[in-house]
Design a protein around this motif. Sequence first.
Motif, PDB file in Angstrom:
ATOM      1  N   ASN A  98     -45.481   0.030  50.511  1.00  0.00           N
ATOM      2  CA  ASN A  98     -45.783  -1.584  49.364  1.00  0.00           C
ATOM      3  C   ASN A  98     -47.054  -2.021  50.277  1.00  0.00           C
ATOM      4  OD1 ASN A  98     -43.431  -1.579  48.789  1.00  0.00           O
ATOM      5  ND2 ASN A  98     -41.804  -1.623  50.129  1.00  0.00           N
ATOM      6  N   LEU A  99     -47.250  -1.388  51.917  1.00  0.00           N
ATOM      7  CA  LEU A  99     -48.321  -1.875  52.110  1.00  0.00           C
ATOM      8  C   LEU A  99     -49.761  -1.289  51.272  1.00  0.00           C
ATOM      9  CD1 LEU A  99     -49.431  -2.869  54.759  1.00  0.00           C
ATOM     10  CD2 LEU A  99     -50.029  -1.083  55.780  1.00  0.00           C
ATOM     11  N   GLY A 100     -49.478  -0.720  50.795  1.00  0.00           N
ATOM     12  CA  GLY A 100     -50.531   0.007  50.387  1.00  0.00           C
ATOM     13  C   GLY A 100     -50.745  -1.079  48.945  1.00  0.00           C
ATOM     14  N   GLU A 101     -49.582  -1.689  48.437  1.00  0.00           N
ATOM     15  CA  GLU A 101     -50.039  -2.228  46.976  1.00  0.00           C
ATOM     16  C   GLU A 101     -50.222  -3.684  47.477  1.00  0.00           C
ATOM     17  OE1 GLU A 101     -46.028  -1.589  44.905  1.00  0.00           O
ATOM     18  OE2 GLU A 101     -46.471   0.516  45.226  1.00  0.00           O
ATOM     19  N   LYS A 102     -49.958  -4.702  48.261  1.00  0.00           N
ATOM     20  CA  LYS A 102     -50.150  -4.981  48.604  1.00  0.00           C
ATOM     21  C   LYS A 102     -51.640  -5.467  49.192  1.00  0.00           C
ATOM     22  CE  LYS A 102     -45.128  -6.892  49.764  1.00  0.00           C
ATOM     23  NZ  LYS A 102     -44.912  -7.003  50.715  1.00  0.00           N
ATOM     24  N   PRO A 107     -54.316   1.251  54.480  1.00  0.00           N
ATOM     25  CA  PRO A 107     -54.479   2.057  54.458  1.00  0.00           C
ATOM     26  C   PRO A 107     -55.821   2.937  54.206  1.00  0.00           C
ATOM     27  CG  PRO A 107     -52.922   1.593  53.012  1.00  0.00           C
ATOM     28  CD  PRO A 107     -53.912   0.120  52.624  1.00  0.00           C
ATOM     29  N   MET A 108     -56.455   2.497  53.728  1.00  0.00           N
ATOM     30  CA  MET A 108     -58.103   3.288  53.657  1.00  0.00           C
ATOM     31  C   MET A 108     -58.775   2.958  55.508  1.00  0.00           C
ATOM     32  SD  MET A 108     -59.519   1.960  50.389  1.00  0.00           S
ATOM     33  CE  MET A 108     -58.786   1.190  49.206  1.00  0.00           C
ATOM     34  N   ALA A 109     -58.668   1.779  55.386  1.00  0.00           N
ATOM     35  CA  ALA A 109     -59.117   1.476  57.383  1.00  0.00           C
ATOM     36  C   ALA A 109     -58.593   2.370  57.889  1.00  0.00           C
ATOM     37  CB  ALA A 109     -58.786   0.074  57.203  1.00  0.00           C
ATOM     38  N   LEU A 110     -56.998   2.207  57.531  1.00  0.00           N
ATOM     39  CA  LEU A 110     -56.125   3.456  58.797  1.00  0.00           C
ATOM     40  C   LEU A 110     -57.000   4.719  58.592  1.00  0.00           C
ATOM     41  CD1 LEU A 110     -53.126   2.451  58.412  1.00  0.00           C
ATOM     42  CD2 LEU A 110     -54.022   1.911  60.278  1.00  0.00           C
ATOM     43  N   GLY A 111     -57.462   4.962  57.190  1.00  0.00           N
ATOM     44  CA  GLY A 111     -57.628   6.687  57.124  1.00  0.00           C
ATOM     45  C   GLY A 111     -58.946   6.386  58.183  1.00  0.00           C
TER      46      GLY A 111
END
Length: 166
Positions: A98-102, A107-111
């Motif tokens: 859900n976080l990635g969709e919102k 998610p990219m920054a955490l990567g």
Amino acid sequence: MKNQNLKEMTRYAVMIALTTVMTMVVHIPTPGTKGYLNLGDMVVFLAAVMFGKKGGFIVGGLGSGLADVLLGYTHYAPITFIVKGLEGFIAGSLLETNLGEKAQIIPMALGGVWMAFGYYIAEIFMYGAKAALASMPGNIVQGLFGAVVATALSMALKKTGIFDIH
């Protein structure tokens, strides 16, 4: 089924090549760790958006590792395969939530943060804690820059309908 596999492999190959090229086009050496800063993360993140965690891992690991070999940083290639592969995997996994969709950028920054941490851990053993710590700010900026650019590009690509992006 065979055409689908060929299509998927072709897409992966193109993104692996693009990752390699973007990593090699601008590479700024970091003397303390004998590594370099680059622009490849944005393609790793785009692969995570386009293909999910599996594609993020494959493109991140192979594309970035190949760039290390071609640029003469062969001592980094195995580390890069794991670190950048996991960067794409982490981003791809979190993009499916859900976080990635919102908020796709998180998610990219955490990567990207993982990437900086992964190299930090490896470089402690290679060069010592001080040199490893000195490379952290540049790696964090590189990862976050890649996340911002990949977010903007993926939004633009979604609008064009050229790619089947989640």
